[in-house]
Design a protein around this motif. Structure first.
Motif, mmCIF file in Angstrom:
data_model
loop_
_atom_site.group_PDB
_atom_site.id
_atom_site.type_symbol
_atom_site.label_atom_id
_atom_site.label_comp_id
_atom_site.label_asym_id
_atom_site.label_seq_id
_atom_site.Cartn_x
_atom_site.Cartn_y
_atom_site.Cartn_z
ATOM 1 N N ASP A 40 40.168 44.650 40.559
ATOM 2 C CA ASP A 40 38.695 44.652 40.512
ATOM 3 C C ASP A 40 38.159 43.624 39.523
ATOM 4 O OD1 ASP A 40 38.326 46.630 42.353
ATOM 5 O OD2 ASP A 40 38.072 48.248 40.887
ATOM 6 N N ALA A 41 38.852 43.503 38.371
ATOM 7 C CA ALA A 41 38.341 42.635 37.300
ATOM 8 C C ALA A 41 38.418 41.159 37.693
ATOM 9 C CB ALA A 41 39.121 42.889 36.007
ATOM 10 N N MET A 42 39.195 40.855 38.751
ATOM 11 C CA MET A 42 39.391 39.431 39.082
ATOM 12 C C MET A 42 38.597 38.951 40.290
ATOM 13 S SD MET A 42 43.331 38.619 38.050
ATOM 14 C CE MET A 42 44.189 39.944 38.835
ATOM 15 N N VAL A 43 37.617 39.761 40.743
ATOM 16 C CA VAL A 43 36.877 39.316 41.940
ATOM 17 C C VAL A 43 36.215 37.959 41.730
ATOM 18 C CG1 VAL A 43 36.378 41.441 43.201
ATOM 19 C CG2 VAL A 43 34.951 40.793 41.249
ATOM 20 N N ASP A 44 35.778 37.691 40.512
ATOM 21 C CA ASP A 44 35.107 36.405 40.272
ATOM 22 C C ASP A 44 36.042 35.342 39.713
ATOM 23 O OD1 ASP A 44 32.699 37.386 41.214
ATOM 24 O OD2 ASP A 44 32.161 38.232 39.245
ATOM 25 N N THR A 45 37.314 35.655 39.582
ATOM 26 C CA THR A 45 38.289 34.672 39.106
ATOM 27 C C THR A 45 38.654 33.768 40.284
ATOM 28 O OG1 THR A 45 39.166 36.356 37.618
ATOM 29 C CG2 THR A 45 40.571 34.441 38.004
ATOM 30 N N PRO A 46 38.755 32.441 40.067
ATOM 31 C CA PRO A 46 39.165 31.564 41.167
ATOM 32 C C PRO A 46 40.491 32.051 41.750
ATOM 33 C CG PRO A 46 38.536 30.292 39.232
ATOM 34 C CD PRO A 46 38.493 31.718 38.825
ATOM 35 N N GLU A 47 40.610 31.997 43.080
ATOM 36 C CA GLU A 47 41.757 32.593 43.763
ATOM 37 C C GLU A 47 43.106 32.163 43.203
ATOM 38 O OE1 GLU A 47 41.864 32.517 47.989
ATOM 39 O OE2 GLU A 47 39.918 33.539 48.167
ATOM 40 N N GLU A 48 43.230 30.847 42.875
ATOM 41 C CA GLU A 48 44.546 30.380 42.437
ATOM 42 C C GLU A 48 44.916 30.896 41.052
ATOM 43 O OE1 GLU A 48 41.927 28.620 43.094
ATOM 44 O OE2 GLU A 48 41.420 27.464 41.296
ATOM 45 N N GLN A 49 43.957 31.483 40.369
ATOM 46 C CA GLN A 49 44.282 32.023 39.029
ATOM 47 C C GLN A 49 44.415 33.542 39.011
ATOM 48 O OE1 GLN A 49 41.418 30.539 36.148
ATOM 49 N NE2 GLN A 49 41.535 28.514 37.104
ATOM 50 N N ARG A 50 44.291 34.167 40.174
ATOM 51 C CA ARG A 50 44.314 35.642 40.182
ATOM 52 C C ARG A 50 45.729 36.181 40.038
ATOM 53 N NH1 ARG A 50 40.229 36.904 45.189
ATOM 54 N NH2 ARG A 50 38.436 35.821 44.298
ATOM 55 N N LEU A 51 46.145 36.308 38.801
ATOM 56 C CA LEU A 51 47.498 36.787 38.536
ATOM 57 C C LEU A 51 47.440 38.162 37.872
ATOM 58 C CD1 LEU A 51 50.582 36.268 38.356
ATOM 59 C CD2 LEU A 51 50.144 35.304 36.090
#
Ligand code: ATP
Ligand code: MG
Length: 384
Positions: free
Chosen positions: A289-300
């Motif tokens: 949930d916390a990474m919805v606004d994180t750029p896709e390539e950084q969603r680790l």
């Protein structure tokens, strides 16, 4: 100095005959059951509350052994304790409250708390027992546990609900593969004997895909079924591996890269496996949930399990999301605290209560990648 209520050895003295009726009246006014026994465990006094509690009239119980008021196992234990106390002056019988299963005249039983004091009378040593019916207290405790199990169950259903889209998608894949292979089989059948090997291969594929769909459903059912809390010696690695396929689906559906590192040879932990799995899934869900606004390539999202210096198994879940912001900092472990439009705010409150009940700690730090790292510990079980 002589105190009329004290014997030379500092113990209270029983009243003499002239005071006895006043003493009886006081005993009968007591709310708790009061039973006085002698050195041999024979009942000398039995107040009104005791009559009501046990269903015996005072006349029929006087002179009887106290053991009559307990189930056999507790009565044996009680006799041993009295013997030990008489011989050594030590033991658990006097001073401390104990729990026993008490037995009424009609043989029905109830949980009772019993605390025993000692008094010296002109006729010898006396023990006075205060007996309290713990039925209501026990029921309240069980009710509280049932409530907790229901709440945990509801929360698991919510977690599954949040993951439902990903799971539905995943089950859909084997189902469409089955449909495709079935159509192929029908075409191959027209070709007669020469297509036999292809048909066998297609049927094999159908079987495999059906098995895959079945496994996903099985995992969901294991996790969401209603159950009573139960602790066993378990490996954290196995617990995590069991839920990993579900977590991976959720991660993949949200374009999150999930990485798992589990240290080798970790000691087992004594836990309720489904509850710990629930905590891990809650934390992973929050990370996603916390990474919805994180750029896709950084969603680790990374999950690590290791042993701490003080022999605790530590599970750590780090994301590259927003980190815990100021508004959330004070409230995030409070029930119903949420900053999400559709959140219930129960995930962390429940997770912390589960971990605390297991003798561990759950907390977080904002990590150097700008996201949050939630971690919890579980004491390593001492292997028998
Ligand atoms: N990994 C995280 N990064 C940033 N903030 C977080 C993270 N995990 C939790 N939070 C904050 O803590 C709040 C409470 O989390 P919690 O899991 O208890 O409830 P929720 O996720 O909002 O709802 P749910 O009951 O569905 O889990 C979140 O709403 C969010 O503000
Ligand atoms: Mg949550």
């Amino acid at each position: 100095m002589s105190d009329p209520g004290q014997a030379g050895n500092g113990q209270p003295v029983m009243p003499d005959a002239s005071e006895a009726s006043e003493f009886d009246a006081l005993l009968d006014a007591a709310v708790d059951a009061v039973v006085v026994i002698d050195d041999e465990g024979r009942i000398l006094r039995f107040n009104r509350a005791a009559e009501t509690m046990f269903g015996y009239a005072v006349a029929e119980i006087l002179g009887q052994p106290l053991a009559m008021l307990m189930i056999n196992e507790d009565a044996r234990g009680h006799r041993r304790q009295v013997e030990r106390y008489k011989q050594t002056g030590r033991g658990h019988i006097v001073g401390k409250a104990r729990e026993v299963i008490a037995r009424r005249r009609d043989n029905s039983t109830f949980p009772a708390g019993i605390s025993v004091g000692e008094a010296q009378s002109a006729h010898g040593r006396r023990f006075v027992g205060l007996i309290r019916d713990l039925t209501a207290q026990k029921e309240a405790e069980e009710e509280a546990l049932r409530h907790r199990d229901q709440m945990l169950h509801a929360s698991r259903l919510t977690t599954m609900g949040e993951m439902a889209a990903a799971i539905a998608h995943e089950i859909n894949q084997p189902l469409s593969a089955i449909a495709t292979y079935t159509a192929a089989c029908q075409r191959l059948l027209d070709r007669g004997a020469e297509a036999r090997d292809d048909i066998v291969a297609a049927l094999h594929e159908i079987g495999g895909q059906a098995h895959r769909a079945g496994q996903i459903i099985q995992r969901m059912r294991n996790f969401t079924r209603s159950r009573e809390s139960m602790r066993r010696l378990l490996s954290v690695e196995e617990m995590i591996e069991e839920i990993l396929p579900l977590a991976e689906l959720d991660a993949r559906a949200n374009r999150v890269d999930l990485r798992v590192v589990i240290a080798p040879s970790l000691p087992p932990v004594n836990v309720d496996g489904v509850q710990i799995q629930q905590v891990v899934l809650n934390l992973l869900r929050n990370g996603v949930d916390a990474m919805v606004d994180t750029p896709e390539e950084q969603r680790l999202l990374s999950l690590q399990v290791a042993l701490t210096d003080d022999s605790q198994v530590q599970v750590e879940i780090s994301d590259r999301g927003t980190g815990v912001g100021k508004p959330a900092r004070d409230g995030l472990f409070t029930p119903f605290f949420t900053t999400k439009a559709t959140g219930m705010g129960m995930g962390l409150a429940i997770s912390r209560s589960i971990i605390t009940a297991h003798g561990g700690k759950l907390d977080y730090i904002n990590n150097t990648a700008g996201g949050a790292t939630f971690y919890f510990t579980l004491p390593a079980a001492l292997e028998a």
